[in-house]
Design a protein around this motif. Sequence first.
Motif, PDB file in Angstrom:
ATOM      1  N   LEU A 210     -11.712  -2.095   7.961  1.00  9.74           N
ATOM      2  CA  LEU A 210     -11.326  -2.635   6.652  1.00  9.74           C
ATOM      3  C   LEU A 210     -11.769  -4.084   6.508  1.00  9.74           C
ATOM      4  N   LEU A 211     -11.435  -4.914   7.500  1.00 13.31           N
ATOM      5  CA  LEU A 211     -11.771  -6.338   7.398  1.00 13.31           C
ATOM      6  C   LEU A 211     -13.262  -6.592   7.512  1.00 13.31           C
ATOM      7  N   GLU A 212     -13.963  -5.779   8.293  1.00 15.02           N
ATOM      8  CA  GLU A 212     -15.413  -5.943   8.376  1.00 15.02           C
ATOM      9  C   GLU A 212     -16.060  -5.701   7.021  1.00 15.02           C
ATOM     10  N   ASP A 213     -15.591  -4.677   6.307  1.00 19.14           N
ATOM     11  CA  ASP A 213     -16.146  -4.396   4.975  1.00 19.14           C
ATOM     12  C   ASP A 213     -15.752  -5.479   3.973  1.00 19.14           C
ATOM     13  N   LEU A 214     -14.499  -5.902   4.018  1.00 18.40           N
ATOM     14  CA  LEU A 214     -14.047  -6.949   3.098  1.00 18.40           C
ATOM     15  C   LEU A 214     -14.792  -8.258   3.356  1.00 18.40           C
ATOM     16  N   GLN A 215     -14.954  -8.601   4.626  1.00 20.95           N
ATOM     17  CA  GLN A 215     -15.618  -9.851   4.967  1.00 20.95           C
ATOM     18  C   GLN A 215     -17.097  -9.808   4.615  1.00 20.95           C
ATOM     19  N   SER A 216     -17.703  -8.640   4.788  1.00 16.50           N
ATOM     20  CA  SER A 216     -19.114  -8.498   4.442  1.00 16.50           C
ATOM     21  C   SER A 216     -19.329  -8.637   2.936  1.00 16.50           C
ATOM     22  N   ALA A 217     -18.413  -8.072   2.157  1.00 16.58           N
ATOM     23  CA  ALA A 217     -18.533  -8.147   0.705  1.00 16.58           C
ATOM     24  C   ALA A 217     -18.125  -9.509   0.154  1.00 16.58           C
ATOM     25  N   HIS A 218     -17.269 -10.236   0.911  1.00 14.22           N
ATOM     26  CA  HIS A 218     -16.752 -11.526   0.440  1.00 14.22           C
ATOM     27  C   HIS A 218     -16.800 -12.535   1.592  1.00 14.22           C
ATOM     28  N   PRO A 219     -17.997 -12.979   1.960  1.00 14.21           N
ATOM     29  CA  PRO A 219     -18.147 -13.824   3.151  1.00 14.21           C
ATOM     30  C   PRO A 219     -17.440 -15.174   3.084  1.00 14.21           C
ATOM     31  N   SER A 220     -17.146 -15.674   1.900  1.00 19.96           N
ATOM     32  CA  SER A 220     -16.487 -16.981   1.786  1.00 19.96           C
ATOM     33  C   SER A 220     -14.964 -16.881   1.838  1.00 19.96           C
ATOM     34  N   VAL A 221     -14.441 -15.661   1.889  1.00 17.50           N
ATOM     35  CA  VAL A 221     -12.989 -15.456   1.855  1.00 17.50           C
ATOM     36  C   VAL A 221     -12.390 -15.581   3.252  1.00 17.50           C
ATOM     37  N   ASN A 222     -11.282 -16.329   3.346  1.00 15.60           N
ATOM     38  CA  ASN A 222     -10.569 -16.489   4.608  1.00 15.60           C
ATOM     39  C   ASN A 222      -9.095 -16.112   4.518  1.00 15.60           C
ATOM     40  N   VAL A 223      -8.631 -15.809   3.300  1.00 13.87           N
ATOM     41  CA  VAL A 223      -7.252 -15.375   3.086  1.00 13.87           C
ATOM     42  C   VAL A 223      -7.280 -14.105   2.240  1.00 13.87           C
ATOM     43  N   PHE A 224      -6.844 -12.998   2.829  1.00 16.85           N
ATOM     44  CA  PHE A 224      -6.821 -11.716   2.126  1.00 16.85           C
ATOM     45  C   PHE A 224      -5.381 -11.365   1.778  1.00 16.85           C
ATOM     46  N   ILE A 225      -5.133 -11.131   0.481  1.00 14.24           N
ATOM     47  CA  ILE A 225      -3.795 -10.873  -0.032  1.00 14.24           C
ATOM     48  C   ILE A 225      -3.608  -9.373  -0.268  1.00 14.24           C
ATOM     49  N   PHE A 226      -2.483  -8.828   0.206  1.00 17.82           N
ATOM     50  CA  PHE A 226      -2.193  -7.403   0.080  1.00 17.82           C
ATOM     51  C   PHE A 226      -0.899  -7.197  -0.701  1.00 17.82           C
ATOM     52  N   GLU A 227      -0.947  -6.329  -1.709  1.00 21.98           N
ATOM     53  CA  GLU A 227       0.236  -6.051  -2.514  1.00 21.98           C
ATOM     54  C   GLU A 227       1.327  -5.399  -1.662  1.00 21.98           C
ATOM     55  N   SER A 228       2.570  -5.800  -1.930  1.00 20.34           N
ATOM     56  CA  SER A 228       3.717  -5.188  -1.271  1.00 20.34           C
ATOM     57  C   SER A 228       4.304  -4.100  -2.162  1.00 20.34           C
ATOM     58  N   HIS A 229       4.626  -2.953  -1.564  1.00 16.30           N
ATOM     59  CA  HIS A 229       5.215  -1.851  -2.318  1.00 16.30           C
ATOM     60  C   HIS A 229       6.432  -1.305  -1.579  1.00 16.30           C
ATOM     61  N   ILE A 230       7.518  -1.157  -2.330  1.00 16.27           N
ATOM     62  CA  ILE A 230       8.796  -0.759  -1.754  1.00 16.27           C
ATOM     63  C   ILE A 230       8.894   0.759  -1.651  1.00 16.27           C
ATOM     64  N   PHE A 231       9.256   1.239  -0.446  1.00 16.80           N
ATOM     65  CA  PHE A 231       9.558   2.641  -0.201  1.00 16.80           C
ATOM     66  C   PHE A 231      11.063   2.697   0.109  1.00 16.80           C
ATOM     67  N   PRO A 232      11.894   3.019  -0.891  1.00 12.40           N
ATOM     68  CA  PRO A 232      13.345   2.891  -0.712  1.00 12.40           C
ATOM     69  C   PRO A 232      13.919   3.849   0.328  1.00 12.40           C
ATOM     70  N   THR A 233      14.798   3.320   1.161  1.00  8.37           N
ATOM     71  CA  THR A 233      15.430   4.132   2.213  1.00  8.37           C
ATOM     72  C   THR A 233      16.483   5.075   1.664  1.00  8.37           C
ATOM     73  N   THR A 234      16.758   4.990   0.377  1.00  2.95           N
ATOM     74  CA  THR A 234      17.745   5.879  -0.243  1.00  2.95           C
ATOM     75  C   THR A 234      17.152   7.214  -0.686  1.00  2.95           C
ATOM     76  N   GLN A 235      15.813   7.311  -0.694  1.00  2.16           N
ATOM     77  CA  GLN A 235      15.140   8.542  -1.127  1.00  2.16           C
ATOM     78  C   GLN A 235      14.417   9.180   0.070  1.00  2.16           C
ATOM     79  N   PHE A 236      14.721  10.465   0.324  1.00  2.00           N
ATOM     80  CA  PHE A 236      14.167  11.174   1.473  1.00  2.00           C
ATOM     81  C   PHE A 236      13.225  12.280   0.999  1.00  2.00           C
ATOM     82  N   GLU A 237      12.180  12.543   1.794  1.00  2.00           N
ATOM     83  CA  GLU A 237      11.290  13.658   1.439  1.00  2.00           C
ATOM     84  C   GLU A 237      12.051  14.971   1.638  1.00  2.00           C
ATOM     85  N   ASP A 238      11.708  15.990   0.840  1.00  2.00           N
ATOM     86  CA  ASP A 238      12.540  17.185   0.689  1.00  2.00           C
ATOM     87  C   ASP A 238      12.520  18.143   1.879  1.00  2.00           C
ATOM     88  N   SER A 239      11.383  18.243   2.578  1.00  2.00           N
ATOM     89  CA  SER A 239      11.274  19.282   3.612  1.00  2.00           C
ATOM     90  C   SER A 239      12.125  18.979   4.849  1.00  2.00           C
TER      91      SER A 239
END
Length: 432
Positions: free
Chosen positions: A291-320
Amino acid sequence: MDKRTFKTFLALSCTITIIFTLILTYTSNYSLSQYMVPFYNVPKIAEAFNSITPIKDSEHFMVSAFIDHRLDGVIRVISIIKRNNLQPLYCVYCNTVHDCKTVQADVQIHSDHFGFPFHVSDVICEGKHMENATHVLISTKDSDNNNTEYLPIKNRVSTNTFKFDFTVCISNLFGEYNNVLQFAQTMEMYKLLGVQHVVIYKTSCGPDLEKLLKHYETEGILEIVSWPIDKFLNPSLGWNFQEHKGDIHYYGQLVTLNECIYRHMYQSRYVLLNDIDEIIMPHKHTNLLSLLEDLQSAHPSVNVFIFESHIFPTTQFEDSGKFKRAEWNNIPGVNIMEHIYREPDRKYVFNPAKMIVNPRKVKQTSVHSSLKYYGDIYHVKFDVSRMVHVREPMQANLTKDQLFVDKRVWDFEQKLIQNVDQALKLSGLLQM
């Protein structure tokens, strides 16, 4: 040898023997070492071995010291400074105990203090011949620094050869945190993604998690940094001073994140800044390196990569219920494999992201963004990679039908379950 020469030699030998005997007799009640101090017992620099060291005659603290090769070799001391009580400070830097120099310090308090009175700061020491210095202390005086603990100076040699590709910096572990199962799953998930090193700043934890920490430390992937912040300050349990009060933001989270970046500046190619219940998950790559090799190759001047945070609530369980394993029934903590439902983004609400950074290009960081850095930043697209954050819900009013299904963790299920079981067994938490 003739008789006359022999008699002379014998007399001289006897005289030397008598003199030496008299010397030994005279000094028999004294320590011989006191006569050798100027030559063999040169006092050593008193070195601070704790991760937090009070600055004498002040309310401030030293944490760790590093040579900053990017700024012509100045010494940067990561510190905790009381913002409204800052007096002139001085750097005393030494090559040996007899070769120390004093210069006035430049104190740079980080901007993201969230209103707390104590905050992470860089104390910058700039002077002559610092490249030879081995120890430094911060003082309120420009002289008289006897009987004071010095910090060893790290990163004295810069290198482009790294021990690790990825290091995860986990900023705080405190209270009776005992979420063993999620901790093991996260550690094993990161190992599958190519992480070779994890650092935890530990104040305290629960008894079961203590066993797991010892296992990972013995294995060699985990570095535990003692962080007794509660012995010196009243740490806040939250991020906002108006709401949570206390002396310092969230057990000194910003201090440890910045310290971790400098600690691993020449050990790790990249550093991940996130919590133990968060996983930066690639969606178009099998591991973080590709992942980082591809990101760095496409954006060689970038040194800080930001990743969105997404909540997976512990109150909801998968059904099976297929991952509700009997083997884990007595293991305390959250089972992330049961939580595949993701909350939608909230409009007009800040979505806290986390980062992967090149540590040699960051000067100061906050939790969700870097404050001072070289080069550019890049927000990684949602479909390329995003962060899985399994925790209590942020939108508790939503039903399961209003959530999104995200099973990316299941792509690693076979290896992940096998490795988690092995870690729990070796920790003595799961019976063989």
